[in-house]
Structure formats: C-alpha cells, structure tokens
Design an enzyme around this catalytic site. Structure first.
Site, PDB file in Angstrom:
ATOM      1  N   SER A 274       0.829  -1.212   0.000  1.00 10.09           N
ATOM      2  CA  SER A 274       0.000   0.000   0.000  1.00 10.09           C
ATOM      3  C   SER A 274       0.858   1.255   0.000  1.00 10.09           C
ATOM      4  O   SER A 274       1.948   1.287   0.587  1.00 10.09           O
ATOM      5  CB  SER A 274      -0.863  -0.029   1.258  1.00 10.09           C
ATOM      6  OG  SER A 274      -1.390   1.241   1.519  1.00 10.09           O
TER       7      SER A 274
ATOM      8  N   GLU B  59       0.369   3.535   1.832  1.00 13.52           N
ATOM      9  CA  GLU B  59       0.479   3.942   3.240  1.00 13.52           C
ATOM     10  C   GLU B  59       1.873   3.648   3.805  1.00 13.52           C
ATOM     11  O   GLU B  59       2.239   4.191   4.843  1.00 13.52           O
ATOM     12  CB  GLU B  59      -0.586   3.237   4.084  1.00 13.52           C
ATOM     13  CG  GLU B  59      -1.965   3.841   3.940  1.00 13.52           C
ATOM     14  CD  GLU B  59      -2.082   5.228   4.589  1.00 13.52           C
ATOM     15  OE1 GLU B  59      -1.687   5.381   5.735  1.00 13.52           O
ATOM     16  OE2 GLU B  59      -2.571   6.147   3.910  1.00 13.52           O
TER      17      GLU B  59
ATOM     18  N   TYR C  97      -1.694   0.843  10.310  1.00 17.37           N
ATOM     19  CA  TYR C  97      -1.863   0.074   9.068  1.00 17.37           C
ATOM     20  C   TYR C  97      -0.616   0.203   8.183  1.00 17.37           C
ATOM     21  O   TYR C  97      -0.095  -0.789   7.663  1.00 17.37           O
ATOM     22  CB  TYR C  97      -3.110   0.574   8.329  1.00 17.37           C
ATOM     23  CG  TYR C  97      -3.267   0.003   6.941  1.00 17.37           C
ATOM     24  CD1 TYR C  97      -3.777  -1.273   6.747  1.00 17.37           C
ATOM     25  CD2 TYR C  97      -2.875   0.742   5.820  1.00 17.37           C
ATOM     26  CE1 TYR C  97      -3.907  -1.798   5.471  1.00 17.37           C
ATOM     27  CE2 TYR C  97      -3.012   0.225   4.536  1.00 17.37           C
ATOM     28  CZ  TYR C  97      -3.521  -1.043   4.366  1.00 17.37           C
ATOM     29  OH  TYR C  97      -3.646  -1.568   3.111  1.00 17.37           O
TER      30      TYR C  97
HETATM   31  C1  LIG Z   1      -3.943   2.836  -0.299  1.00 16.65           C
HETATM   32  C2  LIG Z   1      -4.833   2.772   0.888  1.00 16.65           C
HETATM   33  O1  LIG Z   1      -6.133   3.260   0.513  1.00 16.65           O
HETATM   34  C3  LIG Z   1      -7.131   3.176   1.506  1.00 16.65           C
HETATM   35  O2  LIG Z   1      -6.787   3.940   2.659  1.00 16.65           O
HETATM   36  P1  LIG Z   1      -7.148   5.491   2.877  1.00 16.65           P
HETATM   37  O3  LIG Z   1      -6.342   6.347   1.970  1.00 16.65           O
HETATM   38  O4  LIG Z   1      -7.048   5.777   4.306  1.00 16.65           O
HETATM   39  O5  LIG Z   1      -8.672   5.530   2.361  1.00 16.65           O
HETATM   40  P2  LIG Z   1      -9.980   6.174   2.968  1.00 16.65           P
HETATM   41  O6  LIG Z   1     -10.976   6.136   1.888  1.00 16.65           O
HETATM   42  O7  LIG Z   1     -10.378   5.542   4.249  1.00 16.65           O
HETATM   43  O8  LIG Z   1      -9.528   7.683   3.300  1.00 16.65           O
HETATM   44  C4  LIG Z   1      -9.082   8.565   2.304  1.00 16.65           C
HETATM   45  C5  LIG Z   1      -8.967   9.975   2.839  1.00 16.65           C
HETATM   46  O9  LIG Z   1     -10.289  10.448   3.163  1.00 16.65           O
HETATM   47  C6  LIG Z   1     -10.285  11.073   4.447  1.00 16.65           C
HETATM   48  N1  LIG Z   1     -11.642  11.062   5.011  1.00 16.65           N
HETATM   49  C7  LIG Z   1     -12.379  12.175   5.300  1.00 16.65           C
HETATM   50  N2  LIG Z   1     -13.562  11.815   5.816  1.00 16.65           N
HETATM   51  C8  LIG Z   1     -13.563  10.448   5.857  1.00 16.65           C
HETATM   52  C9  LIG Z   1     -14.553   9.514   6.292  1.00 16.65           C
HETATM   53  O10 LIG Z   1     -15.632   9.872   6.753  1.00 16.65           O
HETATM   54  N3  LIG Z   1     -14.231   8.189   6.160  1.00 16.65           N
HETATM   55  C10 LIG Z   1     -13.031   7.772   5.638  1.00 16.65           C
HETATM   56  N4  LIG Z   1     -12.788   6.434   5.524  1.00 16.65           N
HETATM   57  N5  LIG Z   1     -12.072   8.653   5.234  1.00 16.65           N
HETATM   58  C11 LIG Z   1     -12.353   9.965   5.336  1.00 16.65           C
HETATM   59  C12 LIG Z   1      -9.253  10.253   5.212  1.00 16.65           C
HETATM   60  O11 LIG Z   1      -8.812  10.941   6.373  1.00 16.65           O
HETATM   61  C13 LIG Z   1      -8.175  10.098   4.137  1.00 16.65           C
HETATM   62  O12 LIG Z   1      -7.386  11.279   4.088  1.00 16.65           O
HETATM   63  C14 LIG Z   1      -7.304   1.734   1.914  1.00 16.65           C
HETATM   64  O13 LIG Z   1      -7.696   0.953   0.804  1.00 16.65           O
HETATM   65  C15 LIG Z   1      -6.000   1.176   2.468  1.00 16.65           C
HETATM   66  O14 LIG Z   1      -6.159  -0.215   2.685  1.00 16.65           O
HETATM   67  C16 LIG Z   1      -4.886   1.434   1.527  1.00 16.65           C
HETATM   68  O15 LIG Z   1      -3.979   0.637   1.385  1.00 16.65           O
END
Ligand SMILES: C[C@H]1O[C@H](OP(=O)(O)OP(=O)(O)OC[C@H]2O[C@@H](n3cnc4c(=O)[nH]c(N)nc43)[C@H](O)[C@@H]2O)[C@@H](O)[C@@H](O)C1=O
Length: 331
Positions: free
Chosen positions: A130, A132, A154
């Site tokens: 990832s 990340e 993570y």
């Molecule tokens: C590559 C990577 O991609 C994914 O991880 P992620 O980037 O964390 O994805 P996400 O959709 O949870 O968040 C994206 C952004 O959006 C912001 N955000 C705002 N408001 C909310 C909210 O309400 N919910 C969530 N979930 N995020 C929010 C949050 O703070 C972040 O800045 C996974 O597939 C992971 O497995 C992986 O490997």
C-alpha cells in the site's frame, strides 16, 4: 490451465481478480474467513454460474492466524500463483485496533511466506502492499525506491509485510512480489471508505433518501484509481520472468473535496449544501499527500491507469443510483 489461490477473495480486489483469472481460464481457489458471510455478495454472480462454481471456483474456510489449515489448503490446491490480498485494510480503524491490524496485515503475511517457503513447489506469490508505507513521504510522487515513513498502524504493518516479501525473495529465492497499490475504488468498494461513502450519499441525497453527509478531514490528497485495472497489474506482475515490486497508481492526486465535487456534480448538486464535519472521522495523522509514479509498471508490465477523476466518481455514483433505485423497486 493454471491454478490460483486468493486470500481475501470476497473483497473488492479479490472479486475482480477472480473474474479476471476465470476469464483467462484459471481454476481459482479462495480463502474465506468464517465470519465474512455478508461480504460474499461480491461473488454472487459467480456462484450462480453453473459452469464455474464448484468446477473452476472453490472456496475454503480459514482465518489468517490458522497456519495449519492454510498449509493444508495450499498442499491440496497446489496453486501456481498465490495472491495474498487479505488483511485489515481500514486505515482509520487501525488506530482503534492496532494489534488486530498488525496480527492480520503484518504477521498474516509473514505466516503465508513461511508456509510458502516450506512447500515443495512454492507458488509465485503476490502481496498487495500500500501507498500507506510511504506515510509522510520525503518525495512526491513516490516510486519503488522512496523510503518508507509510515505514520499509521496500518502503514507500519504494511511496511513490515512489504519488507518481509522482499527478504523472502532475496534470501530464500521465492518468486515474491509487492504490488504497492495506491487507493483504488469501484462500485464494490466498502462503504466505510471515503469514496464509496461519498458516492452512496450523493446518490441517496439525489433520490431524496438522505439529507446530509458527515465526513472527517477534507484536506488529505490521494491518488484514486479504478480497482478492475489494478488487478490487471497484479496478474501481469506474476507473469514476468523475475519477481519485483511495482508502484501501481494513476500519477494524479486529488483532495477529498475534489472527489466530493466530482460525485455531487454527477447528480447536479452542490456538495457544500450537504456535507458536515464530524470529529469522529478525523485521524491522528491527516493532511498527507500520497501520489504514485508507476513509470516502472508502464515500462516493464505495459500497465497504465486509464480511469481517473471525475470519471471514477461518475461510474460509482451511477452504480449507486441504480442499486438504490432497484432496492426501492423491491420494497
Ligand atoms: C492505499 C490505501 O487506501 C485506503 O486507505 P485510505 O487512503 O485511508 O482511504 P480512505 O478512503 O479511508 O480515506 C481517504 C482519505 O479520506 C479522508 N476522510 C475524510 N472523511 C472520511 C470519512 O468519513 N471516512 C473515511 N474512511 N475517510 C475519510 C481520510 O482521512 C483520508 O485522508 C485503503 O484501501 C488502504 O487499505 C490502503 O492501502
């Protein structure tokens, strides 16, 4: 015809990869957690295909912690290729459950590698890593040689797993690869991830079934691609003459606000009229800019992302509208 084994087969990527491999003539075995019954709907269509289910598609139950059962499944199936997609994949949740995250995502991968290492004929192994792992990255865009600076439980678990894969390749000669995937989305994305949460809300609001949407920080920047294209890259990685790691990304980053804009525009609404901020969705590390350089994947694998924003958001919103409309027709 080759045989593949997929951990995390019921997930977004697992379901697209299964379809791709079946299309290519593979026999596909999937490892499923006993508790993931609801998520199996992503494979529904395939279960109903009499030419596939129980003929070229087989499911086996095992948890990632259950090495004995996984070893038994591997010995029985003798896969040529093993796609290790399973793990706790929610970054926000990893702050609440760091031990579980590290157990599934970090130790789960190490256990798989240990099992594979002992097999008489080890399958080619792909680990879904990832973006990340780069965390607060020193450079933008990031590529395969960018130093890892993870800032989430993570990301730290994925960094451990990624380095273990490289170690088992270099020290034990396994054909083991890391697909360093940036965010990849689709109508099959879980609703707790920001893109699907947004597209589902835009669809529901446009149909008069929801009136607001609570989000966390809108400042993070992500490189959002289309999941069916990412599983293509994974497959290509295992067809190469030598194992290697590849960044899989679109090369373009957008803010959460940009995604909101694209999604709400699809239904002719202004996101500013509906979105509220809720501190429950904030994370301890925010404002990170992750964007990938996949020129190595283009050069070696001939892979390039085609679907980007705003098309990605449009595909997802339209699918959510269709799904919500068909749900209400059944009421
Ligand atoms: C590559 C990577 O991609 C994914 O991880 P992620 O980037 O964390 O994805 P996400 O959709 O949870 O968040 C994206 C952004 O959006 C912001 N955000 C705002 N408001 C909310 C909210 O309400 N919910 C969530 N979930 N995020 C929010 C949050 O703070 C972040 O800045 C996974 O597939 C992971 O497995 C992986 O490997």
């Amino acid at each position: 015809m080759p045989t593949a084994l997929i951990t995390g087969i019921t997930g977004q990527d697992g379901s697209y990869l299964t379809e791709l491999l079946l299309e290519k003539g593979y026999t596909v075995h999937g490892i499923v957690r006993r508790s993931s019954i609801t998520a199996r709907q992503r494979l529904d269509q395939l279960f109903h295909r009499p030419d596939v289910y129980d003929k070229r598609l087989f499911l086996h139950y095992a948890d990632l912690g259950d090495s004995t059962t996984i070893r038994r499944i591997l010995i029985k199936c003798q896969p040529d290729e093993l796609y290790h997609l399973a793990g706790q994949s929610h970054v926000g949740a990893s702050f609440e459950i760091p031990e579980t995250t590290c157990d599934f995502t970090a130790m789960g991968t190490l256990r798989m590698l240990e099992i594979v290492r002992d097999l008489e004929k080890p399958p080619r192994f792909l680990h879904i890593s990832s973006s990340e792992i780069f965390g607060r990255a020193e450079e933008c865009p990031q590529c395969e040689t960018t130093p890892m600076r993870p800032v989430t439980p993570y990301g730290i678990a994925k960094a451990f797993a990624t380095q273990m894969v490289a170690l088992y390749r270099d020290s034990f000669g396994l054909f083991a690869c890391n697909a360093i995937c940036y965010n990849h989305e689709s109508p099959r994305r879980g609703e707790s991830f920001v893109t699907r949460k947004i597209t589902r809300a835009a669809a529901a609001i446009s149909l008069g079934r929801q009136d607001s949407l609570s989000l966390g920080s809108l400042d993070g920047r992500r490189d959002w691609g289309y999941a069916p294209e990412y599983v293509q890259a994974m497959w290509r990685m295992l067809q190469q003459p030598a194992a290697d790691d590849f960044v899989i990304a679109t090369g373009t980053d957008h803010s959460v606000k940009d995604f909101l804009q694209a999604a709400f525009e699809t239904v002719g609404l202004r996101w500013e009229d509906y979105v509220t901020q809720d501190p429950r969705f904030l994370r301890p590390s925010e404002g990170i800019r992750l964007v990938g350089d996949s020129s190595k994947a283009t050069r070696v694998l001939g892979w390039q992302a085609a679907v980007k924003l705003p098309e990605l958001a449009q595909i997802m919103v339209r699918d959510d509208i269709a799904a919500l409309s068909s749900e209400s027709n059944q009421d």
